[in-house]
Scaffold this motif. Sequence first.
Motif, PDB file in Angstrom:
ATOM      1  N   ASN A  75      67.374 -51.445  16.316  1.00 48.58           N
ATOM      2  CA  ASN A  75      68.254 -50.635  15.458  1.00 48.58           C
ATOM      3  C   ASN A  75      69.470 -50.129  16.230  1.00 48.58           C
ATOM      4  OD1 ASN A  75      66.722 -50.989  13.204  1.00 48.58           O
ATOM      5  ND2 ASN A  75      65.792 -48.959  13.221  1.00 48.58           N
ATOM      6  N   ALA A  76      69.254 -49.728  17.480  1.00 47.34           N
ATOM      7  CA  ALA A  76      70.368 -49.194  18.288  1.00 47.34           C
ATOM      8  C   ALA A  76      71.383 -50.294  18.609  1.00 47.34           C
ATOM      9  CB  ALA A  76      69.822 -48.573  19.572  1.00 47.34           C
ATOM     10  N   GLU A  77      70.885 -51.445  19.047  1.00 46.18           N
ATOM     11  CA  GLU A  77      71.818 -52.498  19.476  1.00 46.18           C
ATOM     12  C   GLU A  77      72.437 -53.237  18.283  1.00 46.18           C
ATOM     13  OE1 GLU A  77      69.757 -54.705  22.571  1.00 46.18           O
ATOM     14  OE2 GLU A  77      70.369 -53.166  24.013  1.00 46.18           O
ATOM     15  N   GLN A  78      71.761 -53.205  17.142  1.00 47.69           N
ATOM     16  CA  GLN A  78      72.343 -53.813  15.941  1.00 47.69           C
ATOM     17  C   GLN A  78      73.658 -53.116  15.578  1.00 47.69           C
ATOM     18  OE1 GLN A  78      70.906 -52.798  11.972  1.00 47.69           O
ATOM     19  NE2 GLN A  78      70.356 -54.944  11.674  1.00 47.69           N
ATOM     20  N   LEU A  79      73.738 -51.809  15.902  1.00 47.83           N
ATOM     21  CA  LEU A  79      74.954 -51.044  15.568  1.00 47.83           C
ATOM     22  C   LEU A  79      76.179 -51.554  16.320  1.00 47.83           C
ATOM     23  CD1 LEU A  79      73.551 -47.386  15.423  1.00 47.83           C
ATOM     24  CD2 LEU A  79      74.277 -48.829  13.505  1.00 47.83           C
ATOM     25  N   THR A  80      75.963 -52.300  17.427  1.00 48.79           N
ATOM     26  CA  THR A  80      77.108 -52.837  18.186  1.00 48.79           C
ATOM     27  C   THR A  80      77.662 -54.114  17.543  1.00 48.79           C
ATOM     28  OG1 THR A  80      75.766 -54.245  19.633  1.00 48.79           O
ATOM     29  CG2 THR A  80      76.086 -51.939  20.327  1.00 48.79           C
ATOM     30  N   LEU A  81      76.948 -54.656  16.553  1.00 46.95           N
ATOM     31  CA  LEU A  81      77.440 -55.889  15.899  1.00 46.95           C
ATOM     32  C   LEU A  81      78.512 -55.537  14.872  1.00 46.95           C
ATOM     33  CD1 LEU A  81      74.149 -57.936  15.258  1.00 46.95           C
ATOM     34  CD2 LEU A  81      75.577 -57.850  17.306  1.00 46.95           C
ATOM     35  N   ASP A  82      79.415 -56.481  14.675  1.00 45.51           N
ATOM     36  CA  ASP A  82      80.493 -56.280  13.706  1.00 45.51           C
ATOM     37  C   ASP A  82      80.045 -56.859  12.355  1.00 45.51           C
ATOM     38  OD1 ASP A  82      82.747 -56.130  12.207  1.00 45.51           O
ATOM     39  OD2 ASP A  82      84.076 -57.057  13.691  1.00 45.51           O
ATOM     40  N   ARG A  83      79.538 -55.958  11.485  1.00 44.05           N
ATOM     41  CA  ARG A  83      79.032 -56.410  10.180  1.00 44.05           C
ATOM     42  C   ARG A  83      80.131 -57.027   9.330  1.00 44.05           C
ATOM     43  NH1 ARG A  83      76.430 -51.800  11.007  1.00 44.05           N
ATOM     44  NH2 ARG A  83      78.179 -50.702  10.084  1.00 44.05           N
ATOM     45  N   THR A  84      81.357 -56.489   9.479  1.00 46.54           N
ATOM     46  CA  THR A  84      82.461 -57.014   8.670  1.00 46.54           C
ATOM     47  C   THR A  84      82.742 -58.476   9.046  1.00 46.54           C
ATOM     48  OG1 THR A  84      83.350 -54.802   8.467  1.00 46.54           O
ATOM     49  CG2 THR A  84      84.854 -56.616   7.981  1.00 46.54           C
ATOM     50  N   SER A  85      82.690 -58.787  10.335  1.00 50.06           N
ATOM     51  CA  SER A  85      82.853 -60.194  10.759  1.00 50.06           C
ATOM     52  C   SER A  85      81.755 -61.055  10.152  1.00 50.06           C
ATOM     53  CB  SER A  85      82.772 -60.320  12.286  1.00 50.06           C
ATOM     54  OG  SER A  85      83.884 -59.742  12.882  1.00 50.06           O
ATOM     55  N   GLY A  86      80.532 -60.526  10.159  1.00 45.02           N
ATOM     56  CA  GLY A  86      79.404 -61.262   9.574  1.00 45.02           C
ATOM     57  C   GLY A  86      79.609 -61.510   8.093  1.00 45.02           C
ATOM     58  N   ALA A  87      80.110 -60.480   7.391  1.00 43.98           N
ATOM     59  CA  ALA A  87      80.346 -60.614   5.948  1.00 43.98           C
ATOM     60  C   ALA A  87      81.490 -61.597   5.680  1.00 43.98           C
ATOM     61  CB  ALA A  87      80.649 -59.254   5.336  1.00 43.98           C
ATOM     62  N   ILE A  88      82.556 -61.498   6.479  1.00 45.86           N
ATOM     63  CA  ILE A  88      83.689 -62.436   6.314  1.00 45.86           C
ATOM     64  C   ILE A  88      83.189 -63.868   6.512  1.00 45.86           C
ATOM     65  CG2 ILE A  88      85.846 -63.247   7.391  1.00 45.86           C
ATOM     66  CD1 ILE A  88      86.489 -60.254   7.923  1.00 45.86           C
TER      67      ILE A  88
END
Lengths: 198, 101
Positions: A54-67
Amino acid sequence: MTPLSASNSALETTARRLPGDLAIWFFILAELLAFGVFFVVYAFTRANHVELFNAEQLTLDRTSGAINTVLLLTSSFFVVRAVQVAEAGFSRRAAPWLAAAFACGAGFVVVKIFEYAEKIGAGISLSSSTFYMFYLSLTFFHFMHVILGLVIIAAMWNGARTGRYGPDNMNGIETGAAYWHMVDLVWLILFPLIYVMR
Amino acid sequence: MQSSLSSPPHASSHGTSNRAAIIWAALIFATMLTWLVGERGDAGPAITALLMTIAFAKGTLIILDYMALRRAPLMWPLIALGWMLLVCSMIGLAYWKGLAA
């Protein structure tokens, strides 16, 4: 051949039909199995390290994933349109749809490279943590499938451009399309699993 | 004896352009929903069930329409949908196991 069996075989041609080459479907099943195992192993490993994940997932760029999800879905739509146009007998008109599909797939690659560059720049590698090992290896495994898909789309584009496809010759374009949709399908699980679920 | 695959023209397996476009719009809408859940930081069993249900619904559209398995011999859509259901369910099960840990 009796008239009855002749009419049966005529019926078969309009009945259920697997699009493209049978071999690609066995290949797709093998790929789905491999991705499925990776996803489930990720999920159960996460269950033992919930706080870390959960902590390290926050470092991912969700917007890039969604794009990237939007790019793959749009690319898949363009491939469907190319197949439909080819099936209607307009092979050359399928080429621009395939070019658009390629552009979206290439866009996915560019976004992913930026994402990787950012992570590598932050000193993150496969050995940084269990989470990053999964994030990098799973997304890179998928990334390689996108690259292969782009090569296939380029070959399909070339075939369409030279008028190869038509209602009586759909095997090549349907086979390539099936592979590309599989690449899309596995991303539809990968994105919520790694980027969003917490 | 000719196989049905080499007997063109076959019935279309690929639907209409309108249908493909509507499915694309639904897929994009579902993606926005998943993204929104992530941006809000929503979590919990209900949210995970929602995320996996969205993923399964999107996968179903891809499998039946874009992959054109809707008109394939029944075994093929069943295998693909079964894979999707199994993977989404196992992810849900693993999430639940993580809650209990």
